[in-house]
Structures are given as C-alpha cells and as structure tokens.
Enzyme design. Structure first.
Site, PDB file in Angstrom:
ATOM      1  N   HIS A  40      20.397  26.730  45.518  1.00  0.00           N
ATOM      2  CA  HIS A  40      21.067  26.916  46.812  1.00  0.00           C
ATOM      3  C   HIS A  40      22.007  28.118  46.757  1.00  0.00           C
ATOM      4  O   HIS A  40      22.440  28.521  45.683  1.00  0.00           O
ATOM      5  CB  HIS A  40      21.996  25.738  47.131  1.00  0.00           C
ATOM      6  N   TYR A  41      22.375  28.611  47.939  1.00  0.00           N
ATOM      7  CA  TYR A  41      23.585  29.433  48.022  1.00  0.00           C
ATOM      8  C   TYR A  41      24.614  28.671  48.841  1.00  0.00           C
ATOM      9  O   TYR A  41      24.267  27.801  49.645  1.00  0.00           O
ATOM     10  CB  TYR A  41      23.334  30.839  48.575  1.00  0.00           C
ATOM     11  N   THR A  42      25.891  29.035  48.624  1.00  0.00           N
ATOM     12  CA  THR A  42      26.967  28.235  49.232  1.00  0.00           C
ATOM     13  C   THR A  42      27.376  28.732  50.620  1.00  0.00           C
ATOM     14  O   THR A  42      28.109  28.039  51.316  1.00  0.00           O
ATOM     15  CB  THR A  42      28.228  28.261  48.351  1.00  0.00           C
ATOM     16  N   GLU A 103      24.213  25.314  42.885  1.00  0.00           N
ATOM     17  CA  GLU A 103      24.716  26.144  43.976  1.00  0.00           C
ATOM     18  C   GLU A 103      25.162  27.485  43.404  1.00  0.00           C
ATOM     19  O   GLU A 103      25.660  27.545  42.273  1.00  0.00           O
ATOM     20  CB  GLU A 103      25.916  25.472  44.667  1.00  0.00           C
ATOM     21  N   HIS A 151      16.103  25.294  48.159  1.00  0.00           N
ATOM     22  CA  HIS A 151      16.387  24.332  49.229  1.00  0.00           C
ATOM     23  C   HIS A 151      15.409  24.537  50.392  1.00  0.00           C
ATOM     24  O   HIS A 151      14.974  23.582  51.035  1.00  0.00           O
ATOM     25  CB  HIS A 151      17.843  24.504  49.695  1.00  0.00           C
ATOM     26  N   ASP A 161      18.156  28.678  52.459  1.00  0.00           N
ATOM     27  CA  ASP A 161      18.671  29.122  51.162  1.00  0.00           C
ATOM     28  C   ASP A 161      17.691  28.793  50.043  1.00  0.00           C
ATOM     29  O   ASP A 161      16.979  27.794  50.142  1.00  0.00           O
ATOM     30  CB  ASP A 161      20.062  28.523  50.879  1.00  0.00           C
TER      31      ASP A 161
HETATM   32 ZN   LIG Z   1      21.241  24.381  50.166  1.00  0.00          ZN
END
Ligand SMILES: [Zn+2]
Length: 259
Positions: A40-42, A103, A151, A161
């Site tokens: 993921h990215y935040t 993340e 994700h 993401d």
């Molecule tokens: Zn995500």
C-alpha cells in the site's frame, strides 16, 4: 497480601496449563497462516501515516518511510492488522486474516489544474528497504512469487494503491513477483493484433491470475476496473481499462507461468 495470592495463583495456572498438552507428535500437514503480502501507500507524510496507522481503525504490520527509509514494525506478524478491508485474491476473501500488510509513505496522486492525476515518484532507498523486507518475510513464511500483491489487485473496484509509478518490475527482477516474458509478449501481441480475444477470455485469464472479476462476457465498469488494475501493474504507460492486444499478450504470458 491479597495481591500476592492472586499473582501466585495466576503463575500456577500458567505453569500448569502448558503441561496439559503432549507435544510428542507434530503434524507435517501445516504451513504459515500468512499466504499473501499486500503493498500500500499511505497517501500522507510520515507523521500523519504513523498517527493513522497506530491510533485509528486501520493498521499495518510494517510502515516504510521514504526518506530515510526506516522500517517501522507496528503489528506483530502473528497478529492481524487492518489494512486490506473488503478484498479478494485467488478465491480467498477478506485478506486481513491471511496476509501481512506493508504500508509505504507516498502521497499517491494529486489532481493538477487540468484535473489529471499527478503521481508521486517513489524513493529508491524505500524500494530497496521494501525488497529486503519482502525477502525476509517470504523466506520465513515459505511464500512464492505469487503471494505479493497490491491493494489495487485485491480491491480493484475501490483502490488504486500502490499506483502506476510503483516499480513492480524491480520486484520482478528480484524474483519476488511473476512478470510477463518479453519474448512471449512480443509474439502474442502480434497474434492478438490480428484478432483480439473475447471479453470472456480476458475475464478468464484475469481470474486465473487471481483477480476477482465478473464472468459474464461483457465489458462493464467492474471488468474495466480489473483490467486497469492489471495494466497499472504490468504496463503502467496505458492503464485505461480497455482490453488490447498487448494486455492480452501479457495475460497469456503470465497464465502460462502458473502451470
Ligand atoms: Zn491500501
């Protein structure tokens, strides 16, 4: 005195309970509960990411900062973190229970004046730290190159993401994910340029790879979202969700590697 008795009783209980089980026989039929790693990215900077992932209703096992590329461990791997939400991959649903979430600090995209998405470039040290972390987790849990997903792969109807600039090819170069074979892609693209496969075929191939995709043979919005998620990962230059010859060729090259 009362407290001492309570503590002594608790200790006795703990000491006894372990001896209730006979561990002489161990099953060979077992593996890790961890089957997937979700990236993921935040969408925010480090301090906000840390706050959201430690104080709120979402969490992840690891958070990798972009600069410096510090790796924070926020949830033990044997505990469930809340990062995947409503998700599906390879027929399994709600992947929080069966995955490790990573993340990464990255803003994702911002809309420019023309309303187009401008994506944040990924930091080199961050990707290097990720690759080291992935190798470590995969080795310890016996995971293969089919287990690392984004994700957007497991929730293509609602998530984008880690996005089209995420360097999946670098993970492929390290053997951490499968990647379409360039020679096969060139050969298949030439063939599919003559005649594009049916939407049913595209849906079948996407499902074989692991995507949750409609199977009704029509190019509806849900199918386009899945095609776009696939393109974003393997051919980010054009991820419009439209089936085309090169997308078909990449799908076929990948599904051949699954056998
Ligand atoms: Zn995500």
């Amino acid at each position: 005195m009362k407290l001492y008795i309570v503590l002594a009783a608790a200790w006795l209980l703990a000491a006894c309970s372990s001896s209730h089980y006979n561990d002489s026989y161990r099953s060979i039929g077992q593996d890790s509960r961890v089957q997937f790693i979700v990236l993921h990215y935040t969408s925010s900077d480090l301090s906000r990411s840390l706050k959201v992932l430690t104080q709120g209703q979402v969490s992840s096992h690891y958070l990798i900062n972009n600069n410096p590329a510090t790796v924070y461990r926020l949830v033990d791997e044997n505990k469930r973190a809340w990062h995947a939400g409503n998700s599906e991959w390879a027929g399994r649903t709600w992947l929080n229970s069966s995955s490790i979430g990573i993340e990464m600090v990255n803003h994702g995209y911002r809309l420019n004046a023309a309303g187009r998405r401008e994506w944040q470039v990924w930091s080199e040290p961050q990707i290097k730290a990720l690759i080291i972390l992935l190798k470590d987790i995969m080795r310890r849990h016996g995971l293969t190159a089919r287990s690392v997903v984004g994700h957007s792969d497991i929730a293509p109807q609602r998530k984008v993401d880690p996005g089209p600039l995420f360097p999946w090819h670098k993970l492929a170069a390290e053997g951490l994910i499968l990647w379409p074979e360039p020679k096969d892609v060139a050969r298949h693209t030439a063939k599919f340029s003559q005649q594009l496969p049916s939407i049913t075929w595209f849906q079948e191939q996407l499902a074989l790879i692991g995507y949750a995709v409609p199977r009704h043979g029509k190019l509806d919005k849900a199918t386009q979202n899945v095609v776009a998620a696939f393109q974003m990962k393997y051919r980010p230059q054009l991820h419009n969700g439209q089936p085309d010859a090169q997308t078909a060729a990449m799908l076929l090259s990948l599904t051949h590697q699954l056998h």
